[in-house]
Design an enzyme around this catalytic site. Structure first.
Site, PDB file in Angstrom:
ATOM      1  NE  ARG A   1      -0.805   1.449  -4.928  1.00 42.28           N
ATOM      2  CZ  ARG A   1       0.176   0.860  -5.575  1.00 42.28           C
ATOM      3  NH1 ARG A   1       0.876  -0.109  -4.953  1.00 42.28           N
ATOM      4  NH2 ARG A   1       0.498   1.191  -6.804  1.00 42.28           N
TER       5      ARG A   1
ATOM      6  CG  HIS B   1       2.846  -5.094   6.865  1.00 42.45           C
ATOM      7  ND1 HIS B   1       2.681  -3.951   6.135  1.00 42.45           N
ATOM      8  CD2 HIS B   1       3.914  -5.732   6.320  1.00 42.45           C
ATOM      9  CE1 HIS B   1       3.623  -3.882   5.194  1.00 42.45           C
ATOM     10  NE2 HIS B   1       4.380  -4.941   5.292  1.00 42.45           N
TER      11      HIS B   1
ATOM     12  CB  SER C   1      -0.910   0.018   1.233  1.00 41.93           C
ATOM     13  OG  SER C   1      -1.751  -1.102   1.228  1.00 41.93           O
ATOM     14  N   GLY C   2       2.168   1.120  -0.074  1.00 41.75           N
ATOM     15  CA  GLY C   2       3.025   2.312  -0.059  1.00 41.75           C
ATOM     16  C   GLY C   2       3.981   2.352   1.122  1.00 41.75           C
TER      17      GLY C   2
HETATM   18  P1  PAP Z   1       5.730  -3.650   1.213  1.00 44.38           P
HETATM   19  O1  PAP Z   1       4.476  -3.450   2.012  1.00 44.38           O
HETATM   20  O2  PAP Z   1       5.998  -5.078   0.887  1.00 44.38           O
HETATM   21  O3  PAP Z   1       6.910  -2.960   1.803  1.00 44.38           O
HETATM   22  P2  PAP Z   1       5.004  -1.492  -0.485  1.00 44.38           P
HETATM   23  O4  PAP Z   1       6.160  -0.578  -0.446  1.00 44.38           O
HETATM   24  O5  PAP Z   1       3.826  -1.145   0.332  1.00 44.38           O
HETATM   25  O6  PAP Z   1       5.466  -2.973  -0.199  1.00 44.38           O
HETATM   26  O7  PAP Z   1       4.449  -1.608  -1.950  1.00 44.38           O
HETATM   27  C1  PAP Z   1       5.227  -1.613  -3.100  1.00 44.38           C
HETATM   28  C2  PAP Z   1       4.521  -0.713  -4.075  1.00 44.38           C
HETATM   29  O8  PAP Z   1       4.889   0.648  -3.822  1.00 44.38           O
HETATM   30  C3  PAP Z   1       4.919  -1.001  -5.505  1.00 44.38           C
HETATM   31  O9  PAP Z   1       3.780  -0.665  -6.296  1.00 44.38           O
HETATM   32  P3  PAP Z   1       3.511  -1.281  -7.737  1.00 44.38           P
HETATM   33  O10 PAP Z   1       3.689  -2.753  -7.644  1.00 44.38           O
HETATM   34  O11 PAP Z   1       2.102  -0.891  -8.083  1.00 44.38           O
HETATM   35  O12 PAP Z   1       4.488  -0.624  -8.635  1.00 44.38           O
HETATM   36  C4  PAP Z   1       6.058  -0.025  -5.695  1.00 44.38           C
HETATM   37  O13 PAP Z   1       6.367   0.232  -7.046  1.00 44.38           O
HETATM   38  C5  PAP Z   1       5.498   1.198  -4.995  1.00 44.38           C
HETATM   39  N1  PAP Z   1       6.540   2.130  -4.589  1.00 44.38           N
HETATM   40  C6  PAP Z   1       7.737   1.856  -4.006  1.00 44.38           C
HETATM   41  N2  PAP Z   1       8.431   2.983  -3.797  1.00 44.38           N
HETATM   42  C7  PAP Z   1       7.666   3.994  -4.251  1.00 44.38           C
HETATM   43  C8  PAP Z   1       7.851   5.416  -4.329  1.00 44.38           C
HETATM   44  N3  PAP Z   1       8.956   5.980  -3.898  1.00 44.38           N
HETATM   45  N4  PAP Z   1       6.857   6.146  -4.855  1.00 44.38           N
HETATM   46  C9  PAP Z   1       5.724   5.575  -5.301  1.00 44.38           C
HETATM   47  N5  PAP Z   1       5.476   4.240  -5.271  1.00 44.38           N
HETATM   48  C10 PAP Z   1       6.453   3.464  -4.756  1.00 44.38           C
END
Ligand code: PAP
Length: 338
Positions: free
Chosen positions: A174, A152, A89-90
């Protein structure tokens, strides 16, 4: 304005092998507790267990053993700050922004100190509660105040002291369709060796029934949304889409909430824009092209497209309509829009 001593993550002294061994110990310690819980299949043959309304895996960093251990042993401090998300979710973006905001003076005024976000993954800069419980010498023992953590864990299951102390929490949610597609790609990249390639249909079927790690998605979001209405000064509710739409304003708002507002001088000198750029998908995905995060996965698995609405390239119109309908029903009466 005097800025409190910034948080800084010192590398843990534990060998990652010790953390792996500690995870096995926790799995053994708690296994008798969760074998009595309701269970379902997640993907392939893996079981997930229903614990107080939320689905949890029995293995891995984000799992029942680390959740139960966090509930039993994690001790909050009153001025801790927590970043909460459902996976995909970011989290990575929110970690980077928060770390950059809180530590901006430290790295700005020291040309000899490389900014951690230019050399490390945000996950290695700001620890998850779920990982801390595996550390023989937890990172947080040595941290200056305020300590920053991510998690989480759904709101009702947070370690009790985080609530009792009234710690500040930033939640980022998200659009569920983009969460699902991000999860689909992540799972296929990360665990293909265990599950084989999963189809969109399989992941959609599980997700739409609420069966997703730390989910149901809707209950996770709702738990923090409702808590943020009850405690508006203590819980900040953000969306990935809004952050994407107007990053600068959201970063200013986040900084105020964190207790690190930008001064007029900083604003006039482009510090907000510098932080937005440092934490942008373009920058972080470039920095994280190679290597692994401390706890395992390749750094680049956390960066795919970083766009709003990519789910429309993968979901059929029927799948999309089903998810929209569930979201409409579950979020009825709540002011959550993507
Ligand atoms: P996690 O909960 O496993 O740490 P998380 O960071 O929440 O993961 O999610 C990854 C998503 O954030 C990816 O989205 P997508 O698969 O739709 O591309 C990743 O690309 C996106 N993401 C990571 N860093 C950024 C950033 N700096 N700005 C915007 N989106 C990002």
């Amino acid at each position: 304005m005097s800025i409190p001593t910034p948080f800084h993550t010192e590398p843990s002294l534990d060998d990652p092998k010790v953390e792996k061994a500690n995870l096995t110990l926790l799995q053994d310690k708690y296994k008798d507790r969760y074998t009595t819980f309701s269970k379902e299949k997640l993907y392939a043959n893996e079981d997930v267990y229903l614990y107080q309304g939320f689905w949890y895996r029995s293995k891995g960093l984000v799992s029942l053993p680390t959740l139960l251990a966090a509930q039993e042993t994690f001790q909050a401090n009153p001025n801790d700050i927590y970043l909460a998300t459902l996976p995909k979710s970011g989290t990575t973006w929110l970690k980077a922004l928060t770390f950059a905001i809180v530590n901006r003076t430290k790295y700005k005024n020291n040309s000899l100190l490389a900014h951690p976000l230019l050399i490390s993954n945000p996950h290695d800069c700001l620890p998850h509660i779920e990982n801390e419980v595996l550390r023989t010498r937890p990172t947080y023992v040595d941290l200056s105040s305020p300590r920053l953590f991510a998690t989480h864990i759904p709101y009702p299951l947070l370690p009790r002291s985080t609530i009792d102390y009234g710690c500040r929490i930033v939640y980022m949610c998200r659009n569920p369709k983009d969460v699902l597609i991000s999860l689909f790609h992540f799972v296929n990249k990360l665990v293909e060796k265990y599950y084989g390639q999963l189809t969109i249909e399989e992941v959609f079927e599980r997700f739409s029934k609420g069966i997703t790690p730390c989910g149901p998605y809707w209950d996770h979001v709702k738990s923090y949304y409702e808590a943020s209405l009850e405690h508006p000064t203590r819980i900040l509710f953000l969306t990935y889409e809004n952050m994407m739409n107007n990053t600068e304003n959201n970063v200013k708002h986040l900084a105020e909430f964190l207790g690190y507002p930008f001064t007029k001088d900083e604003q006039d000198n482009g510090v907000v824009q510098e932080i937005v750029k440092l934490c942008s998908f373009e920058n972080l995905s470039e920095v994280n092209k190679h290597g692994n995060v401390r706890d395992g996965p390749e750094k680049n698995t956390f960066f795919r497209k970083g766009k709003v609405g990519d789910s429309s390239n993968y979901l059929t119109s029927e799948m999309s309509a089903i998810l929209d309908q569930i979201t409409k029903e579950k979020f009825h009466g709540l002011n959550i829009s993507f």
